[in-house]
Design an enzyme around this catalytic site. Structure first.
Site, mmCIF file in Angstrom:
data_model
loop_
_atom_site.group_PDB
_atom_site.id
_atom_site.type_symbol
_atom_site.label_atom_id
_atom_site.label_comp_id
_atom_site.label_asym_id
_atom_site.label_seq_id
_atom_site.Cartn_x
_atom_site.Cartn_y
_atom_site.Cartn_z
ATOM 1 C CB VAL A 189 -0.983 0.122 1.205
ATOM 2 C CG1 VAL A 189 -1.942 1.366 1.395
ATOM 3 C CG2 VAL A 189 -1.648 -1.065 1.218
ATOM 4 C CG HIS B 83 6.192 -8.484 22.607
ATOM 5 N ND1 HIS B 83 6.280 -8.979 24.011
ATOM 6 C CD2 HIS B 83 6.087 -9.337 21.796
ATOM 7 C CE1 HIS B 83 6.292 -10.332 23.986
ATOM 8 N NE2 HIS B 83 6.185 -10.680 22.511
ATOM 9 C CG HIS C 285 4.284 -13.275 24.942
ATOM 10 N ND1 HIS C 285 5.194 -14.057 24.500
ATOM 11 C CD2 HIS C 285 5.033 -12.890 26.108
ATOM 12 C CE1 HIS C 285 6.243 -14.333 25.033
ATOM 13 N NE2 HIS C 285 6.188 -13.483 26.150
#
Length: 523
Positions: free
Chosen positions: A110, A401, A444
């Site tokens: 994109v 993360h 997580h």
């Protein structure tokens, strides 16, 4: 999150060998993602809970019940029918029959959204894209009938917005992108989990040894399903003991200076600064609760020190150091700049230092210590706080993360999306991934990711199909459970649930994250 899950309990043998505690009532039974425990465990693995209990860490009987702190064995996304990974494509895409309203375009990037600016609020009318072979312009576009859902993750989503001219005006101008809509919070508030490990040499068998011996081969092999899933979320008292309250006061006292420090809060925009203050205060406020501050993880898949080693990893969960993601050029194929600002706040150094000390203590405590012959890294030469701090700065790395770069905060706090996941100032664009969270969570991000995806789908369907929104369902649940009952059971706990679309004024609404298969979905 239960909506996304089909949970299969472990076999009696695995539960016994791994000393696994769980509550089936805390899990889903009919979702697309399969979760269970590994079909194979090693003797050292089963010593985790007892060892953590021996150093004073709470051993949780139900790590998935909404109070995810203490020591436990976590479930993993495994299909127990063949011991393979269960993930978004296998769960949500592969089972679908051919559908006229679904087209997945792989190997496409994109490049930007195209807007109609004839009204007060920008409306996305098309999405431009190009294949990853850098085809020549003009690049093709696909039209937007209803709305655009950006799901590019905490790096990809702010990148798409900024390449489309939506973001901090100074960053866009410097990158050579025309400003379509100035939104200072795009790419700001970036947070991540930072970690390292103590490595021990061991007499215990490791999966690295099994792999080298050829025992982990082929499909459907339960040994191959082993995952490092013995985990503990340690709270501030586990880390600092009686000093915890004083430490919190020190962090509070530093808030004003931290807010105006560009190394901690990279943006000079007053709304983003206000949002930094809000997130900082929220992080401080939960510090003395049981919530996990540092994650400990038993890693038995081998280390750089050899197959006969294991590690106890420590990961900071609630950083005070925040960074930013921004574009440097107008070329959508150029990587954005990622500045995480790791360890820019001294509290992060102190918390991770105490966490890694606790990781060392795990290896020195029975019954795990019975399997240890030596500490390999950092080794006995690292003892004082100064030595720990110096060592940490040379070895820490990301847990991968990241979150918070399109934060769900009020607009006057540098927010990017509202409680319906809609981008401020854009009529028909939402963001639905881990970038929308305003603060980092002790978790997580996979399971909460799927939970948020289910919530996002409910929000969108409620707008177009008239089905109940998450807020409506939450109200129904609250009303139903507020009625007096004669008995109660710990197995019938009401989940606090998500509060998406419940109140746009709430700055922090949920605890999860999302990364979808594709960067943009068109409706």
């Amino acid at each position: 999150m239960k909506m996304s899950e089909t949970f299969t309990p472990p076999s009696a043998e695995i539960q016994s060998e791994g000393n696994i505690l769980y509550n089936a009532g805390s899990h889903g039974t009919s979702g697309p993602i399969h979760t269970t425990y590994a079909g194979f465990v090693l003797p050292l693995f089963g010593q985790w809970g007892e060892t953590l209990g021996n150093i004073g860490v709470h051993v949780s009987p139900d790590g998935d019940g909404g109070q995810g702190w203490g020591a436990f064995v976590s479930t993993s996304a495994i299909n127990p029918s063949n011991w393979t990974r269960s993930y978004s494509k296998s769960a949500y895409i592969d089972p679908l029959p051919p559908r006229a309203n679904l087209h997945i375009m792989s190997n496409q990037t994109v490049t930007r959204m195209i807007f109609d600016n004839s009204a007060d609020t920008l409306k996305a009318t098309a999405v431009e894209y190009a294949n990853n072979g850098y085809q020549q312009k003009p690049w093709p576009t696909v039209g937007v009938n209803k709305e655009v859902i950006i799901a590019g993750g905490p790096v990809g989503s702010p990148n798409i917005l900024m390449q489309s001219g939506v973001g901090p005006a100074d960053k866009l101008t410097a990158a050579g992108v025309q400003v379509a809509h100035a939104l200072p919070g795009v790419g700001q508030h970036a947070q991540d989990h930072l970690s390292t490990q103590v490595i021990f040499r061991t007499t215990a068998q490791t999966t690295a040894q099994l792999y080298a011996a050829g025992a982990i081969n082929g499909t459907g092999n339960p040994i191959a399903s082993f995952v490092n899933s013995a985990i503990a979320y340690t709270n501030i008292t586990d880390l600092l003991g009686d000093y915890a309250a004083a430490f919190q006061q020190e962090v509070i006292a530093n808030m004003s200076a931290s807010t105006n420090d560009r190394a901690l809060n990279p943006s000079s925009d007053p709304t983003v600064t206000k949002g930094y203050q809000t997130v900082y205060q929220a992080t401080v406020d939960q510090m003395l609760t049981p919530a996990g501050q540092v994650e400990l993880l038993l890693a038995m898949t081998g280390t750089s020190a050899g197959q006969d080693t294991f590690a106890v990893q420590a990961g900071l969960q609630h950083p005070f150091s925040t960074g930013e993601v921004y574009i440097a050029t107008p070329n959508p194929f150029d990587y954005p700049v990622i500045n995480p600002n790791y360890f820019s706040h001294q509290a992060d150094v102190a918390l991770l230092r105490e966490g890694i000390k606790l990781a060392r203590k795990v290896g020195q405590t029975q019954p795990i210590s019975n399997f240890v012959t030596a500490e390999v890294s950092p080794g006995p030469d690292v003892q004082t706080d100064e030595q720990w701090d110096a060592w940490l700065r040379t070895v820490v790395s990301t847990e991968f993360h990241p979150s918070c770069t399109c934060a769900m905060l009020p607009l006057d706090q540098g927010g990017v999306v509202d409680a319906h996941l809609k981008v401020y100032g854009l009529a028909n664009v939402r963001v639905a991934d881990s970038s929308v969270f305003p603060l980092s969570f002790a978790a997580h991000l996979m399971a909460p990711t799927y939970g948020l995806a289910e919530q996002a789908a409910m929000i969108i369907k409620s707008q177009y199909n008239g089905t109940p929104s998450p807020a409506a369902l939450q109200t129904q649940t609250t009303t139903a459970t507020s009625q007096p009952t004669e008995t109660s059971s710990s197995n019938n706990k009401v989940s606090s649930g998500f509060k998406l679309a419940a109140s746009p004024s709430l700055p922090m609404l949920f605890a999860a994250a999302l990364t979808l298969l594709v960067p943009i979905v068109l409706l």
